[in-house]
Write a protein that holds these residues in place. Sequence first.
Motif, mmCIF file in Angstrom:
data_model
loop_
_atom_site.group_PDB
_atom_site.id
_atom_site.type_symbol
_atom_site.label_atom_id
_atom_site.label_comp_id
_atom_site.label_asym_id
_atom_site.label_seq_id
_atom_site.Cartn_x
_atom_site.Cartn_y
_atom_site.Cartn_z
ATOM 1 N N GLY A 135 0.697 -1.541 0.215
ATOM 2 C CA GLY A 135 0.273 0.246 0.174
ATOM 3 C C GLY A 135 0.600 1.227 -0.550
ATOM 4 O O GLY A 135 1.958 0.926 0.280
ATOM 5 N N ALA A 136 0.231 2.138 -0.264
ATOM 6 C CA ALA A 136 0.675 3.521 -0.468
ATOM 7 C C ALA A 136 0.738 4.432 1.072
ATOM 8 O O ALA A 136 -0.989 4.687 1.166
ATOM 9 N N THR A 137 1.061 5.603 1.645
ATOM 10 C CA THR A 137 0.302 6.286 3.014
ATOM 11 C C THR A 137 1.434 8.111 2.442
ATOM 12 O O THR A 137 2.264 7.907 1.686
ATOM 13 N N LEU A 138 0.791 8.647 2.534
ATOM 14 C CA LEU A 138 0.856 10.059 2.915
ATOM 15 C C LEU A 138 1.266 10.137 4.966
ATOM 16 O O LEU A 138 0.080 10.425 5.072
ATOM 17 N N ASN A 139 1.936 10.658 4.821
ATOM 18 C CA ASN A 139 2.246 10.650 6.377
ATOM 19 C C ASN A 139 1.469 9.715 7.320
ATOM 20 O O ASN A 139 0.776 9.310 8.195
ATOM 21 N N GLY A 140 1.644 8.815 6.884
ATOM 22 C CA GLY A 140 1.641 7.604 7.663
ATOM 23 C C GLY A 140 0.015 7.158 7.412
ATOM 24 O O GLY A 140 -0.770 5.965 7.510
ATOM 25 N N ARG A 141 -0.653 8.154 6.369
ATOM 26 C CA ARG A 141 -2.246 7.250 6.288
ATOM 27 C C ARG A 141 -2.399 7.026 4.997
ATOM 28 O O ARG A 141 -1.629 7.977 4.286
ATOM 29 N N PRO A 142 -2.927 6.051 4.854
ATOM 30 C CA PRO A 142 -3.433 5.252 3.121
ATOM 31 C C PRO A 142 -3.591 6.385 2.487
ATOM 32 O O PRO A 142 -4.541 7.023 2.812
ATOM 33 N N ILE A 143 -3.279 5.924 1.109
ATOM 34 C CA ILE A 143 -4.278 7.076 0.502
ATOM 35 C C ILE A 143 -3.849 6.192 -0.656
ATOM 36 O O ILE A 143 -3.815 5.113 -1.013
ATOM 37 N N LYS A 144 -5.254 7.333 -1.898
ATOM 38 C CA LYS A 144 -5.449 5.978 -3.309
ATOM 39 C C LYS A 144 -6.238 6.930 -4.128
ATOM 40 O O LYS A 144 -6.379 7.951 -3.783
ATOM 41 N N VAL A 145 -6.233 6.901 -5.510
ATOM 42 C CA VAL A 145 -6.405 6.777 -6.694
ATOM 43 C C VAL A 145 -7.111 7.678 -6.728
ATOM 44 O O VAL A 145 -8.703 7.392 -5.891
ATOM 45 N N SER A 146 -7.947 8.710 -7.497
ATOM 46 C CA SER A 146 -9.338 8.744 -7.890
ATOM 47 C C SER A 146 -10.495 8.249 -7.747
ATOM 48 O O SER A 146 -9.466 7.857 -8.422
ATOM 49 N N ALA A 147 -11.757 8.236 -8.304
ATOM 50 C CA ALA A 147 -12.826 7.527 -8.942
ATOM 51 C C ALA A 147 -13.015 8.396 -10.111
ATOM 52 O O ALA A 147 -13.982 7.199 -11.332
ATOM 53 N N ILE A 148 -12.755 9.739 -10.390
ATOM 54 C CA ILE A 148 -12.533 10.125 -11.738
ATOM 55 C C ILE A 148 -13.005 9.085 -12.846
ATOM 56 O O ILE A 148 -11.320 7.758 -12.984
ATOM 57 N N ASP A 149 -14.189 8.671 -13.564
ATOM 58 C CA ASP A 149 -13.609 8.065 -15.042
ATOM 59 C C ASP A 149 -14.527 8.603 -16.163
ATOM 60 O O ASP A 149 -14.264 8.713 -17.222
ATOM 61 N N ASP A 150 -14.073 10.015 -15.972
ATOM 62 C CA ASP A 150 -14.552 10.679 -17.521
ATOM 63 C C ASP A 150 -13.744 11.868 -17.502
ATOM 64 O O ASP A 150 -13.471 11.998 -16.808
ATOM 65 N N PRO A 151 -13.244 11.505 -18.549
ATOM 66 C CA PRO A 151 -11.569 13.188 -18.562
ATOM 67 C C PRO A 151 -12.009 14.559 -18.634
ATOM 68 O O PRO A 151 -11.160 15.243 -18.284
ATOM 69 N N ARG A 152 -13.415 14.826 -19.240
ATOM 70 C CA ARG A 152 -13.379 15.937 -18.825
ATOM 71 C C ARG A 152 -13.986 16.258 -17.641
ATOM 72 O O ARG A 152 -14.076 17.468 -17.073
ATOM 73 N N LYS A 153 -13.714 15.193 -16.364
ATOM 74 C CA LYS A 153 -13.818 15.692 -15.453
ATOM 75 C C LYS A 153 -12.552 15.922 -14.848
ATOM 76 O O LYS A 153 -12.380 15.819 -13.044
ATOM 77 N N SER A 154 -11.747 15.482 -15.178
ATOM 78 C CA SER A 154 -9.931 15.228 -15.125
ATOM 79 C C SER A 154 -9.204 16.263 -15.588
ATOM 80 O O SER A 154 -9.621 17.233 -15.417
ATOM 81 N N ILE A 155 -8.109 16.245 -13.926
ATOM 82 C CA ILE A 155 -6.944 16.992 -14.033
ATOM 83 C C ILE A 155 -6.283 16.142 -14.472
ATOM 84 O O ILE A 155 -5.447 15.206 -13.747
ATOM 85 N N VAL A 156 -5.318 16.778 -15.358
ATOM 86 C CA VAL A 156 -3.957 16.125 -15.707
ATOM 87 C C VAL A 156 -2.961 16.638 -16.231
ATOM 88 O O VAL A 156 -3.061 18.168 -16.448
#
Length: 260
Positions: A135-156
């Motif tokens: 798993g991955a953490t930020l300052n010890g707390r778990p992190i996960k990628v976003s649930a964005i599934d539409d490029p029109r709603k995305s930040i790239v």
Amino acid sequence: MNEVSMHLRFLAACAIAQEAGQLVRRRFLERDEALELTFKGPQDYLTETDAEVEKLIALRLSQAFPDDGFFGEEGGGAFGASVWIVDPIDGTADFARGVAYFCVSIAFVHEGRTQIGVLYDPMAGELFAARHGGGATLNGRPIKVSAIDDPRKSIVELGWSPRAPFDDYLKVATRLNELGAGVKRRGSGALGLAYVAAGRQDAYCELHINAWDAAAAVLLIEEAGGWTNDFLTAQCLERGNRVIGCTPKLREALEIAMHV
Ligand code: LIP
């Protein structure tokens, strides 16, 4: 390599990244703004702090794990079965110009696979860390990628350097804008990839980036449930590679956009 040995390396990487990051922070806050800027190449800044911090990291790792290999952006090194891949300051241009957006990046690659990835942003006080399969953490707390599934709603975020043809960058940027993505560009590929892992943006792409810039952060995305291209190929260690790291639902659109 047994679990204890690997975990000791993980703990050490976290501690060393923070020690090195505090040195970067001190140098950033005390820098002489009148100091003449120096360059390794076009838009490729060189600062004394890069070398100073890399030497500190190399010293600490050699003291703790004398049989491991080391490869740093500034001093180079050798790639063996077990090797640390280090960027002492990713975001050097911003560091040099007084913009507080940079990090220390430390990856440990064992038998061709990134096992440990650690990034520390000393200005934000943010430690991103991951172990392969842990798993991955930020300052010890778990992190996960976003649930964005539409490029029109995305930040790239689309990174670029003169290492890649500008026309190709423009083609990819045009395609991303035509998809309706919100396209950004900052100055640290490592932090941009880490922000994908933390769900702060939905993808980071770059047509060419070096192994030391991205190896650690690519693992963060994988461990945070994201998708990445096969970045750390055998050639990548020597020559770099393109990188795509994203929330899984954007993979197909980004692979098409990045095809040049
Ligand atoms: C930077 C990368 C960035 C790239 C820049 C530079 P550095 O690394 O993180 O993605 O676009 O040209 O290579 O030089 O700050 O360690």
